[in-house]
Design a protein around this motif. Structure first.
Motif, PDB file in Angstrom:
ATOM      1  N   GLU A  60       1.898  -5.038  21.211  1.00 46.04           N
ATOM      2  CA  GLU A  60       0.508  -4.729  21.517  1.00 46.04           C
ATOM      3  C   GLU A  60       0.210  -3.295  21.085  1.00 46.04           C
ATOM      4  O   GLU A  60       1.052  -2.402  21.215  1.00 46.04           O
ATOM      5  CB  GLU A  60       0.282  -4.885  23.024  1.00 46.04           C
ATOM      6  N   GLY A  61      -0.968  -3.088  20.555  1.00 44.07           N
ATOM      7  CA  GLY A  61      -1.353  -1.751  20.133  1.00 44.07           C
ATOM      8  C   GLY A  61      -0.907  -1.399  18.729  1.00 44.07           C
ATOM      9  O   GLY A  61      -1.080  -0.280  18.272  1.00 44.07           O
ATOM     10  N   CYS A  62      -0.340  -2.358  18.025  1.00 47.28           N
ATOM     11  CA  CYS A  62       0.076  -2.149  16.635  1.00 47.28           C
ATOM     12  C   CYS A  62      -1.137  -2.406  15.740  1.00 47.28           C
ATOM     13  O   CYS A  62      -1.708  -3.486  15.766  1.00 47.28           O
ATOM     14  CB  CYS A  62       1.218  -3.100  16.286  1.00 47.28           C
ATOM     15  N   ASP A  63      -1.546  -1.383  14.984  1.00 54.73           N
ATOM     16  CA  ASP A  63      -2.739  -1.502  14.151  1.00 54.73           C
ATOM     17  C   ASP A  63      -2.382  -1.393  12.673  1.00 54.73           C
ATOM     18  O   ASP A  63      -1.573  -0.544  12.283  1.00 54.73           O
ATOM     19  CB  ASP A  63      -3.734  -0.387  14.490  1.00 54.73           C
ATOM     20  N   GLN A  64      -3.027  -2.205  11.859  1.00 48.36           N
ATOM     21  CA  GLN A  64      -2.810  -2.135  10.416  1.00 48.36           C
ATOM     22  C   GLN A  64      -3.528  -0.925   9.846  1.00 48.36           C
ATOM     23  O   GLN A  64      -4.711  -0.698  10.116  1.00 48.36           O
ATOM     24  CB  GLN A  64      -3.296  -3.404   9.717  1.00 48.36           C
ATOM     25  N   VAL A  65      -2.802  -0.142   9.031  1.00 46.98           N
ATOM     26  CA  VAL A  65      -3.359   1.072   8.438  1.00 46.98           C
ATOM     27  C   VAL A  65      -3.244   1.087   6.920  1.00 46.98           C
ATOM     28  O   VAL A  65      -3.708   2.024   6.278  1.00 46.98           O
ATOM     29  CB  VAL A  65      -2.726   2.342   9.047  1.00 46.98           C
ATOM     30  N   GLY A  66      -2.595   0.075   6.348  1.00 45.91           N
ATOM     31  CA  GLY A  66      -2.445   0.025   4.896  1.00 45.91           C
ATOM     32  C   GLY A  66      -2.098  -1.365   4.422  1.00 45.91           C
ATOM     33  O   GLY A  66      -1.777  -2.254   5.222  1.00 45.91           O
ATOM     34  N   PHE A  67      -2.148  -1.532   3.109  1.00 47.31           N
ATOM     35  CA  PHE A  67      -1.959  -2.858   2.528  1.00 47.31           C
ATOM     36  C   PHE A  67      -1.633  -2.723   1.042  1.00 47.31           C
ATOM     37  O   PHE A  67      -2.045  -1.769   0.388  1.00 47.31           O
ATOM     38  CB  PHE A  67      -3.248  -3.666   2.684  1.00 47.31           C
ATOM     39  N   ALA A  68      -0.918  -3.691   0.535  1.00 47.63           N
ATOM     40  CA  ALA A  68      -0.703  -3.863  -0.911  1.00 47.63           C
ATOM     41  C   ALA A  68      -0.310  -5.310  -1.130  1.00 47.63           C
ATOM     42  O   ALA A  68       0.285  -5.948  -0.256  1.00 47.63           O
ATOM     43  CB  ALA A  68       0.395  -2.946  -1.430  1.00 47.63           C
ATOM     44  N   THR A  76       9.123 -13.157 -14.433  1.00 52.49           N
ATOM     45  CA  THR A  76       8.830 -12.374 -15.630  1.00 52.49           C
ATOM     46  C   THR A  76       7.810 -11.261 -15.449  1.00 52.49           C
ATOM     47  O   THR A  76       7.725 -10.370 -16.297  1.00 52.49           O
ATOM     48  CB  THR A  76       8.304 -13.295 -16.754  1.00 52.49           C
ATOM     49  N   HIS A  77       7.005 -11.307 -14.407  1.00 50.07           N
ATOM     50  CA  HIS A  77       6.019 -10.243 -14.230  1.00 50.07           C
ATOM     51  C   HIS A  77       5.672 -10.023 -12.764  1.00 50.07           C
ATOM     52  O   HIS A  77       5.869 -10.902 -11.922  1.00 50.07           O
ATOM     53  CB  HIS A  77       4.740 -10.529 -15.032  1.00 50.07           C
ATOM     54  N   ALA A  78       5.169  -8.823 -12.502  1.00 48.03           N
ATOM     55  CA  ALA A  78       4.673  -8.471 -11.178  1.00 48.03           C
ATOM     56  C   ALA A  78       3.514  -7.502 -11.375  1.00 48.03           C
ATOM     57  O   ALA A  78       3.618  -6.557 -12.155  1.00 48.03           O
ATOM     58  CB  ALA A  78       5.767  -7.824 -10.341  1.00 48.03           C
ATOM     59  N   TYR A  79       2.424  -7.747 -10.688  1.00 50.14           N
ATOM     60  CA  TYR A  79       1.232  -6.919 -10.797  1.00 50.14           C
ATOM     61  C   TYR A  79       0.864  -6.418  -9.405  1.00 50.14           C
ATOM     62  O   TYR A  79       0.592  -7.214  -8.504  1.00 50.14           O
ATOM     63  CB  TYR A  79       0.082  -7.730 -11.403  1.00 50.14           C
ATOM     64  N   LEU A  80       0.878  -5.121  -9.242  1.00 44.26           N
ATOM     65  CA  LEU A  80       0.554  -4.501  -7.969  1.00 44.26           C
ATOM     66  C   LEU A  80      -0.951  -4.281  -7.878  1.00 44.26           C
ATOM     67  O   LEU A  80      -1.566  -3.746  -8.801  1.00 44.26           O
ATOM     68  CB  LEU A  80       1.288  -3.159  -7.871  1.00 44.26           C
ATOM     69  N   CYS A  81      -1.554  -4.696  -6.757  1.00 48.13           N
ATOM     70  CA  CYS A  81      -3.002  -4.520  -6.627  1.00 48.13           C
ATOM     71  C   CYS A  81      -3.408  -4.353  -5.165  1.00 48.13           C
ATOM     72  O   CYS A  81      -2.607  -4.549  -4.250  1.00 48.13           O
ATOM     73  CB  CYS A  81      -3.742  -5.691  -7.255  1.00 48.13           C
ATOM     74  N   ASP A  82      -4.664  -3.981  -4.987  1.00 41.57           N
ATOM     75  CA  ASP A  82      -5.277  -3.819  -3.667  1.00 41.57           C
ATOM     76  C   ASP A  82      -4.465  -2.909  -2.746  1.00 41.57           C
ATOM     77  O   ASP A  82      -4.344  -3.156  -1.546  1.00 41.57           O
ATOM     78  CB  ASP A  82      -5.522  -5.180  -3.004  1.00 41.57           C
ATOM     79  N   VAL A  83      -3.947  -1.830  -3.302  1.00 44.83           N
ATOM     80  CA  VAL A  83      -3.131  -0.891  -2.533  1.00 44.83           C
ATOM     81  C   VAL A  83      -4.040   0.121  -1.839  1.00 44.83           C
ATOM     82  O   VAL A  83      -4.897   0.727  -2.486  1.00 44.83           O
ATOM     83  CB  VAL A  83      -2.146  -0.136  -3.455  1.00 44.83           C
TER      84      VAL A  83
END
Length: 115
Positions: A60-68, A76-83
């Motif tokens: 309880e009380g754990c809040d999201q502060v970031g994302f990726a 064969t590939h990886a694309y990083l987005c919405d960071v």
């Protein structure tokens, strides 16, 4: 993973879609105006999503502060987005830690040029 009172998880059940949508819709230049439905669909169809949380994940009380999210076929590939890290939590080293966790993730280590 835990560090200095923050946590990172790839478990999608802990993602706060409202926080993610609000940032992407209102703050991110690349996705202003994005609908909540589109954000939900993008998360559902992305193999690896990383949430950054203040506090212990699942407590309880754990809040999201970031994302990726990493769009990848895991071969064969990886694309990083919405960071992002929310503005109130910047300059704490969270973005560097997030990037370190992503680039060292067991499924992503093989991608030398993660972009």
């Amino acid at each position: 993973m835990n560090s200095n009172g923050f946590s990172i998880s790839t478990n999608k059940k802990y993602l706060d879609v409202d926080v993610i949508h609000d940032f992407l819709n209102q703050e991110a230049y690349w996705s202003k105006g994005i609908t909540k439905e589109t954000v939900i669909k993008s998360i559902e169809n992305t193999t690896l999503c990383f949430g950054v949380y203040k506090g212990e994940i699942g407590n309880e009380g754990c809040d999201q502060v970031g994302f990726a999210r990493v769009i990848t076929d895991l071969a064969t590939h990886a694309y990083l987005c919405d960071v992002f890290i929310l503005p109130d939590y910047r300059k704490l080293g969270l973005s560097k830690w997030l990037m370190d966790v992503i680039t060292n993730h067991s499924e992503l280590k093989r991608f030398a040029g993660l972009c």
